[in-house]
Design a protein around this motif. Structure first.
Motif, PDB file in Angstrom:
ATOM      1  N   SER A   1       0.830  -1.198   0.000  1.00 40.60           N
ATOM      2  CA  SER A   1       0.000   0.000   0.000  1.00 40.60           C
ATOM      3  C   SER A   1       0.867   1.252   0.000  1.00 40.60           C
ATOM      4  O   SER A   1       2.094   1.193   0.172  1.00 40.60           O
ATOM      5  N   CYS A   2       0.208   2.399  -0.196  1.00 37.48           N
ATOM      6  CA  CYS A   2       0.900   3.688  -0.190  1.00 37.48           C
ATOM      7  C   CYS A   2      -0.122   4.753   0.178  1.00 37.48           C
ATOM      8  O   CYS A   2      -1.167   4.846  -0.479  1.00 37.48           O
ATOM      9  N   PRO A   3       0.139   5.561   1.198  1.00 39.45           N
ATOM     10  CA  PRO A   3      -0.797   6.649   1.509  1.00 39.45           C
ATOM     11  C   PRO A   3      -0.923   7.589   0.302  1.00 39.45           C
ATOM     12  O   PRO A   3       0.085   8.092  -0.193  1.00 39.45           O
ATOM     13  N   PRO A   4      -2.123   7.809  -0.211  1.00 38.00           N
ATOM     14  CA  PRO A   4      -2.257   8.613  -1.432  1.00 38.00           C
ATOM     15  C   PRO A   4      -1.807  10.056  -1.282  1.00 38.00           C
ATOM     16  O   PRO A   4      -1.495  10.704  -2.278  1.00 38.00           O
ATOM     17  N   HIS A   5      -1.740  10.549  -0.023  1.00 35.85           N
ATOM     18  CA  HIS A   5      -1.283  11.934   0.131  1.00 35.85           C
ATOM     19  C   HIS A   5       0.178  12.091  -0.300  1.00 35.85           C
ATOM     20  O   HIS A   5       0.609  13.197  -0.631  1.00 35.85           O
ATOM     21  N   LEU A   6       0.938  10.991  -0.334  1.00 30.17           N
ATOM     22  CA  LEU A   6       2.313  11.080  -0.824  1.00 30.17           C
ATOM     23  C   LEU A   6       2.343  11.366  -2.328  1.00 30.17           C
ATOM     24  O   LEU A   6       3.242  12.050  -2.827  1.00 30.17           O
ATOM     25  N   PHE A   7       1.366  10.832  -3.057  1.00 36.46           N
ATOM     26  CA  PHE A   7       1.240  11.166  -4.470  1.00 36.46           C
ATOM     27  C   PHE A   7       0.875  12.636  -4.636  1.00 36.46           C
ATOM     28  O   PHE A   7       1.445  13.345  -5.481  1.00 36.46           O
ATOM     29  N   ARG A   8      -0.064  13.103  -3.814  1.00 36.21           N
ATOM     30  CA  ARG A   8      -0.410  14.533  -3.857  1.00 36.21           C
ATOM     31  C   ARG A   8       0.804  15.398  -3.554  1.00 36.21           C
ATOM     32  O   ARG A   8       1.047  16.409  -4.228  1.00 36.21           O
ATOM     33  N   ALA A   9       1.595  14.990  -2.553  1.00 34.58           N
ATOM     34  CA  ALA A   9       2.799  15.750  -2.218  1.00 34.58           C
ATOM     35  C   ALA A   9       3.797  15.744  -3.367  1.00 34.58           C
ATOM     36  O   ALA A   9       4.446  16.756  -3.652  1.00 34.58           O
ATOM     37  N   SER A  10       3.927  14.597  -4.046  1.00 33.10           N
ATOM     38  CA  SER A  10       4.847  14.520  -5.183  1.00 33.10           C
ATOM     39  C   SER A  10       4.395  15.438  -6.305  1.00 33.10           C
ATOM     40  O   SER A  10       5.212  16.104  -6.954  1.00 33.10           O
ATOM     41  N   LEU A  11       3.084  15.488  -6.551  1.00 37.08           N
ATOM     42  CA  LEU A  11       2.569  16.414  -7.554  1.00 37.08           C
ATOM     43  C   LEU A  11       2.861  17.856  -7.142  1.00 37.08           C
ATOM     44  O   LEU A  11       3.214  18.709  -7.983  1.00 37.08           O
ATOM     45  N   ALA A  12       2.737  18.144  -5.843  1.00 44.02           N
ATOM     46  CA  ALA A  12       3.009  19.495  -5.357  1.00 44.02           C
ATOM     47  C   ALA A  12       4.473  19.877  -5.563  1.00 44.02           C
ATOM     48  O   ALA A  12       4.785  21.012  -5.950  1.00 44.02           O
ATOM     49  N   ILE A  13       5.374  18.925  -5.321  1.00 46.32           N
ATOM     50  CA  ILE A  13       6.800  19.189  -5.540  1.00 46.32           C
ATOM     51  C   ILE A  13       7.068  19.536  -7.001  1.00 46.32           C
ATOM     52  O   ILE A  13       7.939  20.363  -7.312  1.00 46.32           O
ATOM     53  N   LEU A  14       6.291  18.947  -7.891  1.00 53.93           N
ATOM     54  CA  LEU A  14       6.443  19.204  -9.327  1.00 53.93           C
ATOM     55  C   LEU A  14       5.571  20.369  -9.805  1.00 53.93           C
ATOM     56  O   LEU A  14       5.453  20.608 -11.007  1.00 53.93           O
ATOM     57  N   ASP A  15       4.946  21.079  -8.856  1.00 56.40           N
ATOM     58  CA  ASP A  15       4.119  22.263  -9.150  1.00 56.40           C
ATOM     59  C   ASP A  15       2.881  21.944  -9.971  1.00 56.40           C
ATOM     60  O   ASP A  15       2.414  22.782 -10.764  1.00 56.40           O
ATOM     61  N   ILE A  16       2.315  20.750  -9.777  1.00 61.04           N
ATOM     62  CA  ILE A  16       1.088  20.382 -10.485  1.00 61.04           C
ATOM     63  C   ILE A  16       0.074  19.787  -9.506  1.00 61.04           C
ATOM     64  O   ILE A  16      -0.708  18.908  -9.863  1.00 61.04           O
ATOM     65  N   ALA A  17       0.066  20.279  -8.275  1.00 61.46           N
ATOM     66  CA  ALA A  17      -0.829  19.734  -7.250  1.00 61.46           C
ATOM     67  C   ALA A  17      -2.290  19.878  -7.639  1.00 61.46           C
ATOM     68  O   ALA A  17      -3.136  19.095  -7.189  1.00 61.46           O
ATOM     69  N   GLY A  18      -2.619  20.850  -8.488  1.00 60.74           N
ATOM     70  CA  GLY A  18      -3.997  21.075  -8.888  1.00 60.74           C
ATOM     71  C   GLY A  18      -4.606  19.948  -9.697  1.00 60.74           C
ATOM     72  O   GLY A  18      -5.830  19.881  -9.868  1.00 60.74           O
ATOM     73  N   LYS A  19      -3.776  19.039 -10.193  1.00 61.08           N
ATOM     74  CA  LYS A  19      -4.289  17.911 -10.974  1.00 61.08           C
ATOM     75  C   LYS A  19      -4.812  16.781 -10.087  1.00 61.08           C
ATOM     76  O   LYS A  19      -5.487  15.875 -10.567  1.00 61.08           O
ATOM     77  N   TYR A  20      -4.514  16.810  -8.805  1.00 61.77           N
ATOM     78  CA  TYR A  20      -4.806  15.689  -7.911  1.00 61.77           C
ATOM     79  C   TYR A  20      -6.297  15.559  -7.634  1.00 61.77           C
ATOM     80  O   TYR A  20      -6.973  16.535  -7.279  1.00 61.77           O
ATOM     81  N   ARG A  21      -6.801  14.345  -7.798  1.00 69.52           N
ATOM     82  CA  ARG A  21      -8.151  14.004  -7.379  1.00 69.52           C
ATOM     83  C   ARG A  21      -8.076  12.641  -6.692  1.00 69.52           C
ATOM     84  O   ARG A  21      -7.498  11.702  -7.240  1.00 69.52           O
ATOM     85  N   LEU A  22      -8.666  12.517  -5.530  1.00 67.16           N
ATOM     86  CA  LEU A  22      -8.641  11.257  -4.783  1.00 67.16           C
ATOM     87  C   LEU A  22      -9.949  10.517  -4.998  1.00 67.16           C
ATOM     88  O   LEU A  22     -11.009  10.983  -4.589  1.00 67.16           O
ATOM     89  N   PRO A  23      -9.915   9.347  -5.648  1.00 69.03           N
ATOM     90  CA  PRO A  23     -11.166   8.603  -5.848  1.00 69.03           C
ATOM     91  C   PRO A  23     -11.657   7.993  -4.550  1.00 69.03           C
ATOM     92  O   PRO A  23     -10.873   7.560  -3.714  1.00 69.03           O
ATOM     93  N   GLN A  24     -12.958   7.970  -4.386  1.00 70.91           N
ATOM     94  CA  GLN A  24     -13.588   7.383  -3.208  1.00 70.91           C
ATOM     95  C   GLN A  24     -14.322   6.115  -3.622  1.00 70.91           C
ATOM     96  O   GLN A  24     -15.091   6.120  -4.591  1.00 70.91           O
ATOM     97  N   VAL A  25     -14.082   5.026  -2.913  1.00 69.25           N
ATOM     98  CA  VAL A  25     -14.688   3.749  -3.278  1.00 69.25           C
ATOM     99  C   VAL A  25     -16.211   3.866  -3.306  1.00 69.25           C
ATOM    100  O   VAL A  25     -16.836   4.327  -2.352  1.00 69.25           O
ATOM    101  N   GLY A  26     -16.782   3.475  -4.440  1.00 72.32           N
ATOM    102  CA  GLY A  26     -18.227   3.430  -4.577  1.00 72.32           C
ATOM    103  C   GLY A  26     -18.901   4.746  -4.880  1.00 72.32           C
ATOM    104  O   GLY A  26     -20.125   4.793  -5.038  1.00 72.32           O
ATOM    105  N   ARG A  27     -18.131   5.838  -5.007  1.00 72.05           N
ATOM    106  CA  ARG A  27     -18.722   7.144  -5.297  1.00 72.05           C
ATOM    107  C   ARG A  27     -18.353   7.571  -6.713  1.00 72.05           C
ATOM    108  O   ARG A  27     -17.215   7.394  -7.149  1.00 72.05           O
TER     109      ARG A  27
END
Length: 267
Positions: A224-250
């Motif tokens: 597993s991997c906490p998804p906020h680390l992906f968001r943080a990686s996008l932020a480091i690359l100055d593209i944090a605005g692209k992040y969307r976290l999918p919610q199971v069943g929604r």
């Protein structure tokens, strides 16, 4: 599935329901429903000694409720091409199953007749309802399956969705940029050969979709991997605005922006 069936997708949109791990239901404006890598069992539990691979995400639906227009697999690993889910979906009424060579073997073993199995390949395009599906490159993560691939799903008049599937890092993944996807679904767990959260963020930067959804981060304690680390990686690359976290069943809905253009080059 009643919610999915009754959900009205905008004419210029596409809807995705996250099922956990790498599983998604995708619905087009025309009502075509495609299941990609649904894992609706606990089959992996205990398969790898010394690893906690018990299912952590509650089932959003049962396999025998999964009636779809197309059942699509990126490769044959059991958390992507799950025999119990495949067999249940066929009992529910699904009659079209597609994937690369080793996934076809899983379909066959699960009781899917040859007439309902369709091989897929990178750069191959085919249509189901109002959706065109095009195969993309993916690099296998281990020697148990050497037929990994991803897919671009494009509803008529709607956004293109690029699903990486499980993949090791490779410059050839950037070839998917030619499809100019609006939505990108990318593995981020970094375990056992997959992209890490930062490698996934770099791929998002280079392909440049409008939004990026992480997957393959939640199902097993020891993969597993906490998804906020992906968001943080996008932020480091100055593209944090692209992040969307999918919610199971929604449902996650994305519509074309007024400036959305066709890709400059199409395969």
């Amino acid at each position: 599935m009643q919610e999915v069936a009754g959900f009205a997708v905008p004419e210029d949109g596409i809807a995705l329901w996250f099922l956990g791990q790498s599983g998604f239901l995708v619905k087009s404006p025309g009502g075509t429903v495609i299941a990609v890598d649904p894992y609706l069992s606990d089959r992996i539990n205990g398969m790898r000694p010394g690893l906690d691979t018990a299912r952590q995400v509650p089932l959003p639906l049962r396999p025998d409720e999964l009636a779809v227009d197309l059942y699509l697999c990126t490769h044959s690993h059991a958390d992507h091409a799950c025999p119990e889910t495949i067999a249940g979906s066929r009992r529910a009424g699904t009659r079209r199953f597609a994937g690369p060579a080793q996934a076809l073997e899983v379909f066959a073993a699960a009781g899917v007749p040859e007439s309902q199995r369709m091989p897929t390949h990178p750069k191959q395009a085919f249509a189901v309802g109002d959706v065109t599906i095009t195969g993309t490159f993916a690099l296998p993560t281990d020697a148990t399956d050497l037929n990994h691939m991803g897919f671009v799903l494009e509803p008529a008049g709607g956004p293109r969705v690029y699903i990486t599937g499980d993949t090791s890092p490779s410059p050839l993944l950037r070839a998917a940029k030619i499809h100019a996807p609006h939505v990108m679904v990318v593995c981020i767990n970094g375990g056992y050969g997959n992209l890490s959260h930062f490698q996934a963020a770099e791929l998002v930067r280079d392909i440049d979709p409008e939004v990026a959804l992480p997957c393959h981060f939640d199902m097993f304690a020891d993969n597993s991997c906490p998804p906020h680390l992906f968001r943080a990686s996008l932020a480091i690359l100055d593209i944090a605005g692209k992040y969307r976290l999918p919610q199971v069943g929604r449902p996650f809905v994305h519509t074309l922006s007024p400036s959305a253009a066709e890709p400059e080059h199409r395969p």
